[in-house]
Design a protein around this motif. Sequence first.
Motif, PDB file in Angstrom:
ATOM      1  N   VAL A 142       0.857  -1.185   0.000  1.00  0.00           N
ATOM      2  CA  VAL A 142       0.000   0.000   0.000  1.00  0.00           C
ATOM      3  C   VAL A 142       0.894   1.236   0.000  1.00  0.00           C
ATOM      4  CG1 VAL A 142      -1.745   1.293   1.272  1.00  0.00           C
ATOM      5  CG2 VAL A 142      -1.877  -1.197   1.164  1.00  0.00           C
ATOM      6  N   SER A 146      -4.022   7.976   0.844  1.00  0.00           N
ATOM      7  CA  SER A 146      -4.926   8.932   0.193  1.00  0.00           C
ATOM      8  C   SER A 146      -4.624   8.958  -1.295  1.00  0.00           C
ATOM      9  CB  SER A 146      -4.750  10.344   0.775  1.00  0.00           C
ATOM     10  OG  SER A 146      -3.472  10.862   0.435  1.00  0.00           O
ATOM     11  N   ASN A 147      -5.525   9.536  -2.066  1.00  0.00           N
ATOM     12  CA  ASN A 147      -5.285   9.698  -3.505  1.00  0.00           C
ATOM     13  C   ASN A 147      -4.008  10.491  -3.751  1.00  0.00           C
ATOM     14  OD1 ASN A 147      -7.703   8.374  -4.009  1.00  0.00           O
ATOM     15  ND2 ASN A 147      -8.880  10.257  -4.257  1.00  0.00           N
ATOM     16  N   HIS A 149      -1.385  10.850  -1.797  1.00  0.00           N
ATOM     17  CA  HIS A 149      -0.212  10.058  -1.444  1.00  0.00           C
ATOM     18  C   HIS A 149       0.224   9.179  -2.607  1.00  0.00           C
ATOM     19  CE1 HIS A 149       0.632   9.627   3.133  1.00  0.00           C
ATOM     20  NE2 HIS A 149       1.648  10.164   2.510  1.00  0.00           N
ATOM     21  N   PHE A 150      -0.729   8.466  -3.166  1.00  0.00           N
ATOM     22  CA  PHE A 150      -0.432   7.595  -4.292  1.00  0.00           C
ATOM     23  C   PHE A 150       0.125   8.391  -5.472  1.00  0.00           C
ATOM     24  CE2 PHE A 150      -2.686   4.269  -2.109  1.00  0.00           C
ATOM     25  CZ  PHE A 150      -2.231   3.090  -2.673  1.00  0.00           C
ATOM     26  N   ASN A 159      -7.928   5.528  -7.256  1.00  0.00           N
ATOM     27  CA  ASN A 159      -9.128   5.833  -6.463  1.00  0.00           C
ATOM     28  C   ASN A 159      -8.978   5.089  -5.140  1.00  0.00           C
ATOM     29  OD1 ASN A 159     -11.713   5.753  -5.245  1.00  0.00           O
ATOM     30  ND2 ASN A 159     -12.726   5.987  -7.227  1.00  0.00           N
ATOM     31  N   PHE A 160      -8.525   5.791  -4.106  1.00  0.00           N
ATOM     32  CA  PHE A 160      -8.177   5.131  -2.854  1.00  0.00           C
ATOM     33  C   PHE A 160      -9.389   4.479  -2.189  1.00  0.00           C
ATOM     34  CE2 PHE A 160      -6.830   5.251   1.724  1.00  0.00           C
ATOM     35  CZ  PHE A 160      -5.825   4.309   1.599  1.00  0.00           C
ATOM     36  N   TYR A 163     -10.003   1.295  -3.941  1.00  0.00           N
ATOM     37  CA  TYR A 163      -8.858   0.436  -3.624  1.00  0.00           C
ATOM     38  C   TYR A 163      -9.085  -0.284  -2.295  1.00  0.00           C
ATOM     39  CZ  TYR A 163      -3.850  -0.538  -2.641  1.00  0.00           C
ATOM     40  OH  TYR A 163      -2.640  -1.124  -2.347  1.00  0.00           O
TER      41      TYR A 163
END
Length: 301
Positions: A142, A146-147, A149-150, A159-160, A163
């Motif tokens: 992971v 959050s969106n 962060h990714f 799309n967290f 996910y």
Amino acid sequence: MKAKFQNRLASNRCDLGEIAPLGTPFVLIVDPASHCNFKCRFCPTGDLELIKTTGRYQGPMAFDMFTKIIDDLQEFTEPVRVLRLYKEREPLMNKRFAEMVRYARGSDKIDRIDTTTNGVLLTPKTSEKVIEAGINQINISVNGVSNEHFADLVRTKVNFGKYIENIRYLYSIRGSCEIYVKAIKEKLSEDEQKRFLDIFGDIADRVFFEHLFPNWPGFEDDIIPKECSVGLYGEMSWRDRFAHIFFTARPLYTAYFRTRKSEGLITRKLSVTESRRASQFRGTSRVRKVIVFVLKSRNVA
């Protein structure tokens, strides 16, 4: 929190020094795909220009190649303990991944099958196929909570919320398969670490914070530590240092091989630069010998 806070290492690990040489390897690593759907800042795979310079094939492993690998395990007297369907890329990029698991599950030369995935391609349909095929453990990396962060860490839109729901569904149908979810500690604040545990602590069997460390000479990012103060799972051990040595030796092997191919076999000690890369470890002279041995064992030094 239902999940155990525990790293992914098996509890029945043994000291190879006491039992080597092995008649059958403990672990077989097969990369189902040599490409990825992420462009992670901490992974050389995310640097497309760098990967191009290696000349590596980018795509899924052919299914007939995979079945040959599994069939060839019959040459061993005992089963391998673990078939690890992952090395550096995203295994679910291979659309026949579930078929690979099912084929391997049919072999009497494999005890367990696991994989590591970023989890984005674990849709309900895919999860159902992989679980039904008989996988024993799924490790999910992971890369944020959050969106945003990714987007920062893997340079890919995710799309967290969806996910999380996909992982929740996987957990609900897992059966005897163990779900391990981990995040990179260096990229999370204390509040974000708590958020990670709050989210995934009830939809995984084990959760953990792993660490980053440099493993590809010449590949750098400001989130990758310049020095190894900790290992992947915490306190730096000799295993961590030894694993890092082999990562370090790989590019050296490539360089030696190319030289050998064009000019003939060359034998030499490590260069000053190569020695400097090894000097961050204790017992530098021992490290030099190990790297030289790795090269010599492949007839390239």
